[in-house]
Design a protein around this motif. Structure first.
Motif, PDB file in Angstrom:
ATOM      1  N   UNK A 119       0.992  -1.127   0.066  1.00 52.56           N
ATOM      2  CA  UNK A 119       0.101   0.150   0.095  1.00 52.56           C
ATOM      3  C   UNK A 119       1.037   1.221  -0.037  1.00 52.56           C
ATOM      4  N   UNK A 120       0.352   2.358  -0.303  1.00 52.99           N
ATOM      5  CA  UNK A 120       1.136   3.695  -0.174  1.00 52.99           C
ATOM      6  C   UNK A 120       1.787   3.807   1.100  1.00 52.99           C
ATOM      7  N   UNK A 148      -1.102   8.513   8.885  1.00 55.30           N
ATOM      8  CA  UNK A 148      -2.174   9.653   8.732  1.00 55.30           C
ATOM      9  C   UNK A 148      -2.049  10.277   7.511  1.00 55.30           C
ATOM     10  N   UNK A 149      -0.638  10.747   6.944  1.00 51.95           N
ATOM     11  CA  UNK A 149      -0.353  11.616   5.833  1.00 51.95           C
ATOM     12  C   UNK A 149       0.345  10.865   4.794  1.00 51.95           C
ATOM     13  N   UNK A 195       5.885  10.494  -2.698  1.00 54.78           N
ATOM     14  CA  UNK A 195       7.235  10.466  -3.496  1.00 54.78           C
ATOM     15  C   UNK A 195       8.027   9.559  -2.755  1.00 54.78           C
ATOM     16  N   UNK A 196       7.900   9.129  -1.504  1.00 53.65           N
ATOM     17  CA  UNK A 196       8.550   8.092  -0.997  1.00 53.65           C
ATOM     18  C   UNK A 196       7.791   6.806  -1.297  1.00 53.65           C
ATOM     19  N   UNK A 197       6.731   6.799  -1.760  1.00 56.61           N
ATOM     20  CA  UNK A 197       5.970   5.478  -2.212  1.00 56.61           C
ATOM     21  C   UNK A 197       6.541   5.039  -3.530  1.00 56.61           C
ATOM     22  N   UNK A 221      -4.165   3.051   3.170  1.00 56.72           N
ATOM     23  CA  UNK A 221      -4.998   2.521   4.425  1.00 56.72           C
ATOM     24  C   UNK A 221      -5.337   0.936   4.359  1.00 56.72           C
ATOM     25  N   UNK A 222      -5.835   0.511   2.865  1.00 56.59           N
ATOM     26  CA  UNK A 222      -6.181  -0.852   2.851  1.00 56.59           C
ATOM     27  C   UNK A 222      -4.722  -1.374   2.182  1.00 56.59           C
ATOM     28  N   UNK A 223      -5.363  -2.852   1.990  1.00 56.75           N
ATOM     29  CA  UNK A 223      -4.344  -3.597   1.620  1.00 56.75           C
ATOM     30  C   UNK A 223      -4.964  -4.755   0.471  1.00 56.75           C
TER      31      UNK A 223
END
Length: 189
Positions: free
Chosen positions: A106-107, A113-114, A118-120, A145-147
């Motif tokens: 996931x991202x 929270x935030x 870019x890191x993703x 949030x989800x997978x």
């Protein structure tokens, strides 16, 4: 009078439960902040078998998998890996997966929270090219949030080169046996 005594006992019991819940939540937050994760792995010769990886902080998890690579060990994914463990395990040099593997990325987010897109993108670049392409084109790259879960059949379609030594038919047979419904003893059909 008895009613008042019972009520006081119930209040004390519920206060103890609330206190235990608070302590449990505080421990979970502390462990997450400390970088503790619950990755289940074992070393066997030149292989490191990963049975489950539940993610956590990116840097400690990537450091663990980088250490395996520095020691010349191959990562064998033999269970469900999510979040940072998914990126690190599937992105390890020479990694392979078995019929039990499940990939759930996931991202990336800051403290859940935030989102940090870019890191993703940077971390997704560590994945093998077919998995990176799938991840970046799927909603998972923007959802922190989800997978989404890719299991053996989907992984085999996307990245067949990543399968471990077992042949495709045997892996599919084992996967189907593992996921098939077994009748409950004593039930009637």
């Amino acid at each position: 009078m008895r009613w008042v005594q019972r009520r006081a006992v119930c209040r004390r019991a519920s206060a103890r439960v609330r206190s235990c819940v608070r302590r449990g939540i505080a421990a979970a937050v502390w462990m997450t902040a400390a970088g503790c994760t619950s990755t289940s792995w074992h070393e066997r010769g030149d292989d490191v078998g990963v049975r489950a990886g539940f993610g956590g902080l990116v840097l400690p998890i990537f450091a663990r998998y980088d250490r395996f690579a520095d020691e010349g060990k191959r990562v064998v994914i033999d269970g469900h890996v999510i979040s940072a463990d998914a990126f690190a395990a599937f992105g390890s040099p020479g990694a392979c997966y078995t019929y039990r593997a499940a990939f759930s990325p996931h991202a990336i987010s800051n403290l859940g929270v935030v989102p940090d897109y870019r890191l993703t993108r940077l971390i997704a670049a560590r994945l093998p090219e077919p998995l990176e392409r799938w991840f970046m084109s799927d909603h998972s790259s923007s959802d922190w949030i989800s997978f989404k879960r890719l299991e053996f059949p989907q992984l085999t379609r996307l990245w067949p080169e990543g399968r471990c030594r077992e042949d495709l038919e045997e892996g599919m047979r084992r996967y189907e046996l593992m996921t098939s419904r077994r009748p409950v003893l004593g039930s009637r059909r």
